[in-house]
Design a protein around this motif. Structure first.
Motif, PDB file in Angstrom:
ATOM      1  N   TYR A  16      63.966  -2.442  52.292  1.00 27.58           N
ATOM      2  CA  TYR A  16      63.344  -1.985  53.641  1.00 27.58           C
ATOM      3  C   TYR A  16      62.946  -0.517  53.549  1.00 27.58           C
ATOM      4  O   TYR A  16      61.763  -0.347  53.915  1.00 27.58           O
TER       5      TYR A  16
ATOM      6  N   THR B 283      28.644  -0.898  62.882  1.00 24.35           N
ATOM      7  CA  THR B 283      30.010  -0.520  63.062  1.00 24.35           C
ATOM      8  C   THR B 283      30.198  -0.123  64.507  1.00 24.35           C
ATOM      9  O   THR B 283      31.188  -0.766  65.059  1.00 24.35           O
TER      10      THR B 283
ATOM     11  N   ILE C 202      59.884  -0.900  51.685  1.00 21.41           N
ATOM     12  CA  ILE C 202      58.568  -1.272  52.424  1.00 21.41           C
ATOM     13  C   ILE C 202      58.062  -0.298  53.358  1.00 21.41           C
ATOM     14  O   ILE C 202      56.827  -0.195  53.435  1.00 21.41           O
ATOM     15  N   SER C 203      59.224   0.378  54.010  1.00 16.54           N
ATOM     16  CA  SER C 203      58.673   1.357  54.929  1.00 16.54           C
ATOM     17  C   SER C 203      57.894   2.457  54.568  1.00 16.54           C
ATOM     18  O   SER C 203      56.828   2.705  55.198  1.00 16.54           O
TER      19      SER C 203
ATOM     20  N   ALA D  64      34.248  -4.973  70.365  1.00 18.08           N
ATOM     21  CA  ALA D  64      35.676  -5.460  70.151  1.00 18.08           C
ATOM     22  C   ALA D  64      36.646  -4.866  71.157  1.00 18.08           C
ATOM     23  O   ALA D  64      37.481  -5.628  71.558  1.00 18.08           O
TER      24      ALA D  64
ATOM     25  N   TRP E  71      68.618   5.891  64.474  1.00 15.19           N
ATOM     26  CA  TRP E  71      67.616   4.782  64.755  1.00 15.19           C
ATOM     27  C   TRP E  71      66.818   4.704  63.677  1.00 15.19           C
ATOM     28  O   TRP E  71      66.476   3.766  63.372  1.00 15.19           O
TER      29      TRP E  71
ATOM     30  N   ILE F 200      54.343   1.364  53.768  1.00 17.71           N
ATOM     31  CA  ILE F 200      53.328   1.211  54.645  1.00 17.71           C
ATOM     32  C   ILE F 200      52.976   2.438  55.561  1.00 17.71           C
ATOM     33  O   ILE F 200      52.087   2.705  55.676  1.00 17.71           O
ATOM     34  N   PHE F 201      54.033   3.455  55.542  1.00 16.17           N
ATOM     35  CA  PHE F 201      53.709   4.913  55.915  1.00 16.17           C
ATOM     36  C   PHE F 201      52.536   5.403  55.029  1.00 16.17           C
ATOM     37  O   PHE F 201      51.540   5.807  55.423  1.00 16.17           O
TER      38      PHE F 201
ATOM     39  N   LEU G  25      49.150   3.842  55.954  1.00 13.78           N
ATOM     40  CA  LEU G  25      48.740   4.237  57.532  1.00 13.78           C
ATOM     41  C   LEU G  25      48.256   5.606  57.078  1.00 13.78           C
ATOM     42  O   LEU G  25      47.399   5.974  57.591  1.00 13.78           O
TER      43      LEU G  25
ATOM     44  N   ASN H 199      66.631   0.967  61.940  1.00  8.59           N
ATOM     45  CA  ASN H 199      65.300   0.479  62.122  1.00  8.59           C
ATOM     46  C   ASN H 199      64.345   0.633  60.767  1.00  8.59           C
ATOM     47  O   ASN H 199      63.367  -0.346  60.616  1.00  8.59           O
ATOM     48  N   LEU H 200      64.253   1.377  60.112  1.00  6.84           N
ATOM     49  CA  LEU H 200      63.606   1.734  59.051  1.00  6.84           C
ATOM     50  C   LEU H 200      64.046   1.874  57.520  1.00  6.84           C
ATOM     51  O   LEU H 200      63.648   1.280  56.655  1.00  6.84           O
TER      52      LEU H 200
END
Lengths: 394, 350
Positions: free
Chosen positions: B20, B317, B23-24, B324, B9, B27-28, B31, B13-14
């Motif tokens: 890719y 905030t 990029i993954s 929100a 998987w 992004i990790f 985060l 997917n990653l």
């Protein structure tokens, strides 16, 4: 004989009482409403010692605005405050549309990415930004994000080009002399491109040869202004913002200052609208059936050619109409500027000027008509474009 | 699910190719540097218990702020001992709507009738007063209650008006068509904010001097008409999608204009555009905070008021995050429900 009988029936059809009467009633009702409102307005204005008229536009406004593209101070007229507001609205809408389009396309394409985390992150982006009220987002940027920026002394300085602090963003100012020559260059490049395009079409139909019009256009639009700037002796002076200590208070002087209100509005409008544009882009790309790509491959087009010649032209046809609507929405939504005191049309003219003069009818009428005109202009330009690229059915 | 499945998987997917993967990982990393501090602030270091700002620990969210102001955020300045009336009105609304999900479809029409014609009267009497109940003026209405009242009012006014405008735009009678087009294009071309300004500031000048139409009512009508023109364009889309044969068939059965539209045309047309109509209503719900600009305090307005209270400064905030969450929950779930409806009707067509 046949014609006259048809004419008679159509006349009778249009003169039928059951069709004529409701229309007549509607006109009478409309006239009565207009009469009712006008009469009340006259009575009310007389009671308040006000009179209807646009004379106030020439009188001194007596208030100052903090962000203006044109010279403005307290001795300027109300009409000039209208212009200030209009230009500020156009400014924020223009940049908002550019940023929203770029972001929207990036996020929309990411939504279709086979990379799981890119895909999910862009989904969260879209759902988050389009499900929260725009006003809330504006407040969040203005009262939370920008308020948490560092003070002037501790400004973030990025490569001496961008200075970020609580007072806003500072960027260098470009001061050109003889700038008009660059315009001449651009104009000539445009004319030349039109001529080349005309010639290329002719050559294409006669011999089937393809002339790379776009490449020639790029070349012209870069080279001609440069040549013209040498001819016209155009010089460029870059004014960098500088930190100055004045009466013990640090401040940046020079350059272009982007006030926090402008930034908050620009960021929130761009992000909010980009979420909607992203969905349009996604829908547009999905609307192209797999068969189209396969057909293109079987004709021997490679991947970039397929994208450029088959996918994008067809996807744009689906993407453009709803995206136009988003541009209109962005322009209209920029009126929320009034909530944080950015001096746009709604803020400075329908806000400050209205409360000072009390000319509610005149000012709100002017503001409504201005927005209406902008909406009609944008939608007619894009309708024209839409018609141009629409499928020609034979 | 074993380890090789997970590996497969992840690879698919990653990390399917080098960019890719890059990029993954990027992004990790992003985060990792943003999420933990946020959770730390929102939950771990946050203060939930207490009665004043001094109870809050620095470095964490001060949810005490929301707790103390909760009643004001929901009910505005509605008198405390009359709040049961607001609750009762909402209870009736929610229970009727829930009931609609469980009863047979032939009873749904009665529930709809109740919601459109009877409930507004009950709700208005309960919240506003009258019939023995003490009168509560509209200027103390506020908070989330006001958001819901405006949305509900907007829906029940904008929907029928929008349908009539759509019919008017497609009418054979030129005067009706002309006025409908003019009306729709005018309202769609101006921002809602100017409508609200006009309703609050300009409209009283148009009315007789002795008439006293409530500001909230004026603004609510303005918003409703504004949204009605958007509903009208959506419904027009549905009307245009119907084949001409439907009109001709209805006419050949001897139906008149209204019978044809209400029994044959509109039910089919509206069914196809339900998603579009719901989206308009979600937009209406999200647009309600704009009334802050004419001094009416719905939930966002109450937060603005609370955050500038001198005992509770610096808690913007927390306030905005709370609002929100509320807006997100409602509009996200509504839009998901709409999408499920859309899917349902799509399969029916195929």
């Amino acid at each position: 004989m046949f014609l006259t009988s048809q004419f008679k029936t159509s006349l009778r059809k249009n003169l039928q009482l059951s069709k004529l009467l409701p229309q007549l009633l509607l006109i009478i009702l409309f006239c009565y409403i207009i009469y009712f409102f006008t009469k009340n307005t006259q009575i009310n204005l007389a009671a308040r010692n006000l009179n209807f008229g646009f004379d106030f536009l020439n009188t001194n406004s007596g208030f100052d605005v903090q962000f203006s593209l044109i010279q403005y101070d307290g001795s300027s007229s109300y009409f000039r405050s209208y212009l200030v507001g209009l230009l500020n609205t156009l400014l924020v809408s223009f940049f908002g549309i550019i940023f929203a389009t770029i972001l929207g396309f990036i996020v929309g394409i990411s939504r279709l990415s086979p990379n799981w985390i890119v895909n999910k992150l862009s989904l969260i982006y879209v759902e988050l930004f389009r499900n929260l009220p725009l006003l809330l987002q504006i407040f969040f940027w203005y009262f939370v994000v920008i308020r948490s920026l560092p003070s002037t002394e501790k400004s973030m300085v990025i490569l001496d080009i961008l200075i970020i602090n609580l007072q806003g963003f500072y960027i260098p100012k470009f001061i050109f002399s003889n700038f008009i020559y660059i315009f001449y260059g651009l104009f000539l490049a445009l004319l030349a491109t039109i001529a080349v395009k005309y010639y290329a079409t002719k050559v294409f139909y006669e011999s089937g040869k393809i002339i790379p019009v776009f490449k020639i256009f790029l070349l012209l639009i870069i080279v001609l202004p440069i040549i013209f700037s040498f001819i016209g002796d155009v010089s460029l002076l870059v004014e960098y913002p500088k930190l100055v200590k004045n009466f013990g208070i640090f401040n940046y002087v020079g350059g272009v200052k982007l006030v926090p209100e402008f930034l908050a509005l620009l960021f929130s409008l761009s992000l909010y609208t980009s979420a909607f544009i992203a969905e349009n882009v996604r829908a547009g790309i999905l609307a192209i059936s797999k068969g189209q790509k396969e057909a293109s491959k079987s004709l021997g087009f490679n991947n970039p050619q397929t994208l450029k010649l088959i996918v994008i032209p067809q996807a744009l046809r689906v993407i453009i109409p709803p995206t136009t609507n988003q541009y209109l929405n962005l322009t209209k939504n920029s009126s929320l500027a009034a909530a944080i005191g950015y001096p746009d049309l709604a803020g400075v003219f329908a806000g400050t000027a209205l409360s000072q003069t009390g000319k509610a009818i005149e000012i709100i009428f002017m503001v409504m008509m201005t927005y209406l005109t902008m909406s009609l202009i944008i939608s007619s330009i894009l309708n024209w474009y839409n018609k141009k690229i629409a499928i020609v059915e034979r | 699910m074993n380890i090789s499945d997970i590996k497969h998987w992840l690879k698919k997917n990653l990390f399917s190719n080098w960019y890719y993967s890059l990029i993954s990982l990027f992004i990790f990393y992003l985060l990792l540097i943003t999420l933990p501090p946020f959770l730390d602030w929102a939950l771990i270091k946050a203060t939930f218990i207490g009665n004043s700002k001094t109870d809050c620990q620095p470095g964490g969210a001060c949810w005490v702020f929301i707790k103390v102001w909760f009643e004001k955020l929901i009910y505005g300045f509605y008198p405390e001992k009359e709040i049961w009336r607001v609750n009762l009105a909402f209870l009736i609304l929610i229970s009727t709507v829930t009931l609609a999900f469980f009863v047979k479809s032939k009873f749904k029409i009665y529930i709809l009738f109740f919601l459109i014609f009877i409930f507004p009267l009950i709700g208005f009497t309960l919240i506003n007063g009258g019939f023995g109940l003490e009168r509560v003026e509209t200027r103390v209405w506020g908070g989330l209650t006001l958001t819901f009242i405006l949305t509900f009012f907007g829906i029940i006014v904008a929907f029928p008006l929008g349908v009539l405008l759509a019919l008017g735009r497609r009418s054979e009678l030129p005067i009706f068509r002309f006025f409908s087009i003019l009306f729709i294009e005018f309202w769609r071309g101006i921002p809602l904010l100017t409508v609200i300004f006009a309703a609050a500031i300009m409209f009283p000048i148009f009315l007789p001097a002795n008439s006293n139409v409530d500001k909230l009512l004026r603004v609510a009508i303005g918003i409703s008409i504004f949204e009605a023109t958007y509903v009208a364009e959506v419904v027009r889309g549905g009307l245009q999608s119907l084949p001409k044969g439907q009109y001709e068939a209805a006419k050949s059965l001897g139906m008149g204009y209204w019978k044809m539209n209400f029994l044959i045309i509109l039910p089919q047309a509206i069914k196809t555009v339900i998603p579009g109509i719901t989206n308009t209503f979600i937009a209406l719900f999200k647009d309600t905070p704009l009334i802050i600009l004419v001094g009416l305090l719905e939930i966002l307005g109450m937060i603005n008021l609370a955050k500038s209270n001198s005992y509770w400064l610096g808690l913007a905030t927390e306030g905005y995050v709370f609002v929100a969450i509320i807006f997100f929950v409602f509009s996200f779930s509504l839009s998901k429900y709409t999408q499920s409806l859309e899917k349902k009707y799509n399969t029916e067509k195929q």
